[in-house]
Write a protein that holds these residues in place. Sequence first.
Motif, short mmCIF file in Angstrom:
data_model
loop_
_atom_site.label_atom_id
_atom_site.label_comp_id
_atom_site.label_asym_id
_atom_site.label_seq_id
_atom_site.Cartn_x
_atom_site.Cartn_y
_atom_site.Cartn_z
N PRO A 98 -10.40 -12.75 1.99
CA PRO A 98 -10.01 -11.68 2.92
C PRO A 98 -11.11 -11.31 3.90
CG PRO A 98 -10.45 -10.78 0.74
CD PRO A 98 -10.53 -12.27 0.60
N TRP A 99 -10.74 -11.19 5.17
CA TRP A 99 -11.68 -10.76 6.20
C TRP A 99 -11.58 -9.27 6.48
CZ3 TRP A 99 -9.92 -15.14 10.04
CH2 TRP A 99 -10.33 -16.39 9.54
N GLY A 100 -10.40 -8.69 6.27
CA GLY A 100 -10.24 -7.27 6.54
C GLY A 100 -8.79 -6.85 6.38
N VAL A 101 -8.58 -5.53 6.29
CA VAL A 101 -7.25 -4.95 6.17
C VAL A 101 -7.02 -4.06 7.39
CG1 VAL A 101 -5.77 -3.44 4.79
CG2 VAL A 101 -7.34 -5.02 3.66
N VAL A 102 -5.89 -4.24 8.06
CA VAL A 102 -5.60 -3.48 9.28
C VAL A 102 -4.17 -2.96 9.25
CG1 VAL A 102 -7.24 -4.73 10.73
CG2 VAL A 102 -4.91 -5.59 10.50
N CYS A 103 -3.93 -1.94 10.06
CA CYS A 103 -2.58 -1.37 10.19
C CYS A 103 -2.00 -1.80 11.53
CB CYS A 103 -2.65 0.15 10.10
SG CYS A 103 -1.03 0.96 10.07
N TRP A 104 -0.78 -2.31 11.50
CA TRP A 104 -0.11 -2.78 12.70
C TRP A 104 1.35 -2.34 12.65
CZ3 TRP A 104 -0.49 -4.41 17.46
CH2 TRP A 104 0.50 -5.18 18.05
N ARG A 105 1.72 -1.51 13.63
CA ARG A 105 3.09 -1.00 13.73
C ARG A 105 3.56 -0.33 12.44
NH1 ARG A 105 5.62 -6.15 17.07
NH2 ARG A 105 5.02 -5.41 19.16
N TYR A 141 -18.54 -15.92 1.12
CA TYR A 141 -18.13 -16.50 2.41
C TYR A 141 -18.47 -15.50 3.51
CZ TYR A 141 -14.28 -13.25 1.81
OH TYR A 141 -13.55 -12.10 1.60
N GLU A 142 -18.36 -15.94 4.74
CA GLU A 142 -18.59 -15.08 5.90
C GLU A 142 -17.41 -15.22 6.86
OE1 GLU A 142 -20.74 -12.81 6.82
OE2 GLU A 142 -21.83 -12.95 4.91
N PRO A 143 -16.79 -14.11 7.29
CA PRO A 143 -15.70 -14.20 8.27
C PRO A 143 -16.21 -14.73 9.59
CG PRO A 143 -15.79 -12.03 7.22
CD PRO A 143 -17.06 -12.74 6.87
N PRO A 144 -15.35 -15.26 10.42
CA PRO A 144 -15.77 -15.72 11.75
C PRO A 144 -16.37 -14.56 12.56
CG PRO A 144 -13.56 -16.51 11.24
CD PRO A 144 -13.93 -15.54 10.17
N VAL A 145 -17.37 -14.86 13.35
CA VAL A 145 -18.02 -13.83 14.17
C VAL A 145 -17.06 -13.36 15.25
CG1 VAL A 145 -19.95 -13.33 15.70
CG2 VAL A 145 -20.28 -14.83 13.72
N GLY A 146 -16.93 -12.05 15.38
CA GLY A 146 -16.10 -11.48 16.44
C GLY A 146 -14.61 -11.66 16.24
N VAL A 147 -14.16 -11.89 15.03
CA VAL A 147 -12.73 -12.11 14.79
C VAL A 147 -11.95 -10.82 15.08
CG1 VAL A 147 -12.96 -11.50 12.33
CG2 VAL A 147 -11.03 -12.89 13.10
N ASP A 148 -10.80 -10.97 15.75
CA ASP A 148 -9.92 -9.85 16.10
C ASP A 148 -8.74 -9.86 15.14
OD1 ASP A 148 -8.24 -7.97 17.18
OD2 ASP A 148 -8.46 -8.64 19.24
N LEU A 149 -8.81 -9.03 14.12
CA LEU A 149 -7.77 -9.04 13.08
C LEU A 149 -6.42 -8.60 13.62
CD1 LEU A 149 -9.79 -7.47 10.09
CD2 LEU A 149 -9.55 -9.87 10.74
N ILE A 150 -6.41 -7.60 14.49
CA ILE A 150 -5.14 -7.11 15.03
C ILE A 150 -4.43 -8.20 15.82
CG2 ILE A 150 -4.13 -5.54 16.73
CD1 ILE A 150 -4.66 -4.14 14.19
N SER A 151 -5.19 -8.99 16.58
CA SER A 151 -4.57 -10.07 17.35
C SER A 151 -3.92 -11.10 16.44
CB SER A 151 -5.61 -10.76 18.24
OG SER A 151 -6.10 -9.87 19.22
N HIS A 152 -4.57 -11.40 15.31
CA HIS A 152 -3.97 -12.33 14.36
C HIS A 152 -2.65 -11.79 13.83
CE1 HIS A 152 -6.92 -15.53 13.93
NE2 HIS A 152 -7.89 -14.63 13.94
N VAL A 153 -2.63 -10.51 13.47
CA VAL A 153 -1.41 -9.91 12.93
C VAL A 153 -0.32 -9.88 13.99
CG1 VAL A 153 -0.41 -7.83 11.93
CG2 VAL A 153 -2.69 -8.54 11.25
N ALA A 154 -0.69 -9.52 15.23
CA ALA A 154 0.30 -9.43 16.30
C ALA A 154 0.95 -10.78 16.57
CB ALA A 154 -0.37 -8.90 17.56
N ARG A 155 0.15 -11.85 16.58
CA ARG A 155 0.72 -13.18 16.81
C ARG A 155 1.60 -13.62 15.65
NH1 ARG A 155 -4.57 -14.30 18.69
NH2 ARG A 155 -5.06 -15.31 16.70
N TRP A 156 1.20 -13.24 14.44
CA TRP A 156 1.94 -13.67 13.25
C TRP A 156 3.24 -12.92 13.08
CZ3 TRP A 156 2.98 -10.75 8.76
CH2 TRP A 156 3.51 -11.48 7.70
N SER A 157 3.22 -11.61 13.35
CA SER A 157 4.41 -10.79 13.08
C SER A 157 5.46 -10.90 14.16
CB SER A 157 4.00 -9.33 12.90
OG SER A 157 3.40 -8.82 14.08
#
Length: 332
Positions: free
Chosen positions: A182-189, A225-241
Motif C-alpha cells: 500500500p502507498w496510501g489511503v485516500v477519499c474519492w467521491r 518498499y518505497e512508493p514511486p516519487v511524486g505519485v498522485d493517489l487521487i489520479s489513480h483512483v479517478a482513472r480506475w473508478s
Amino acid sequence: MSRTRTERLVNLVICLLSTRRFLTAAQIAATVPGYEHDPDDAKDHEAFQRKFERDKAELRELGVPLETGTASVFDAEPGYRIAHREYALPDIPLEPDEAAAVGIAARLWQHAGLAAAASSGLAKLRAAGVDVDPQATLGLEPMVTVDPAFAPLTAAARDRREVNFDYRVPDRDAPTRRRLQPWGVVCWRGRWYVVGHDLDRAATRCFRLSRVVGTVRVTGRPGAYEPPVGVDLISHVARWSGPVERSGRATVLVAAGRAAGLRRWAVETTSGPEDDRLVLPYADADYLAGQLVGYGPDVRVVEPPEVRDAVIQRLKEIAARHDDLAVAGGAR
C-alpha cells in the motif's frame, strides 16, 4: 525511518524540551523509552552510544537546535538540551471562526478513527495558548465514517509493510485474496480507497475499502518498499473508478427548512404541510445511506427498500459503537 525509531526520537525531543538543564546521556537513557540497556555490559553500552549518536545527528539534520554543555563547572560529563528560544514556534493567533474550524477538523479526525492524533494536535495548540473550541460547529455537523480496513491499511502504508486481504467485486460471488504494497489511503467521491502495487498482478491497483472482507493481515517487515516519487493517489483512483452514473432514484421526506444539502442534490421537490418530499439521484445505496444518516431525524426514507435497509444498518452500527463506548467508559 522505522516507526520504533520515530517514536524514540519524539520521546527524546519531549524529554529535552521538558528541562532547562543539561541532561547527561545516562540520564537520558534512564528516561527515554528505547534507550534501555545495561551500562555495566560493555557491548550493550556501546550499542546504546551508537544509537544515541545516530539519533543526535538525525535531530540536528531535522533542524532541532540540540545544545551540548554542562550544568556546572564540576560536571565532568557533557549534557544535552534543546534551546527553547530557537525551537519554539511563534504565537498562533486564531480568530473565533478559525478556532472553531480547528475544533471541527479534530472531530472529523475522531470520526475517522484517528482520535489519538486529534487529541494530540488539540493538546499542542492549547499548550501554545490557542483557544480551541472542539464543540463549535459553524452551523454544520461533520459526519465522517470509515471502513474497518481504514486503520490497518493506513498504518501499513505509513510503515511501508506488505498486506493481504480478501476482496469482493460486484460481478463475483466469492472474494479473492489480494497481496498489496500500500502507498496510501485516500477519499474519492465519498468513498475510501487504498492505492498500491499489486504483487500478484505486478501493477498499480486501487481497492475500495468497503469491499475488503474480513481482516487485513500485515505480512511484510517495516520499510520493505518505497512508493514511486511524486505519485498522485487521487489520479489513480479517478482513472480506475471512472465516472459515476447516478441512475437510481430515492424518495425521502425532509422536515421543513432542514437538510439544505439534500435539497440542492434533489432533482424533484414537492412541498408538504409538515415534510417536503425529495427525489435524490444516486449510484450507490450504501453511500447515499451514509449521507442521509448524517441528517438524523430530519430525514426519512420512503423508497427504495435497498436505501431504507442501508440506512437502518448504518443506524444499528452507530448504536452499537455508542454502546461499546459507554461500556468502555463505565469500565474506567
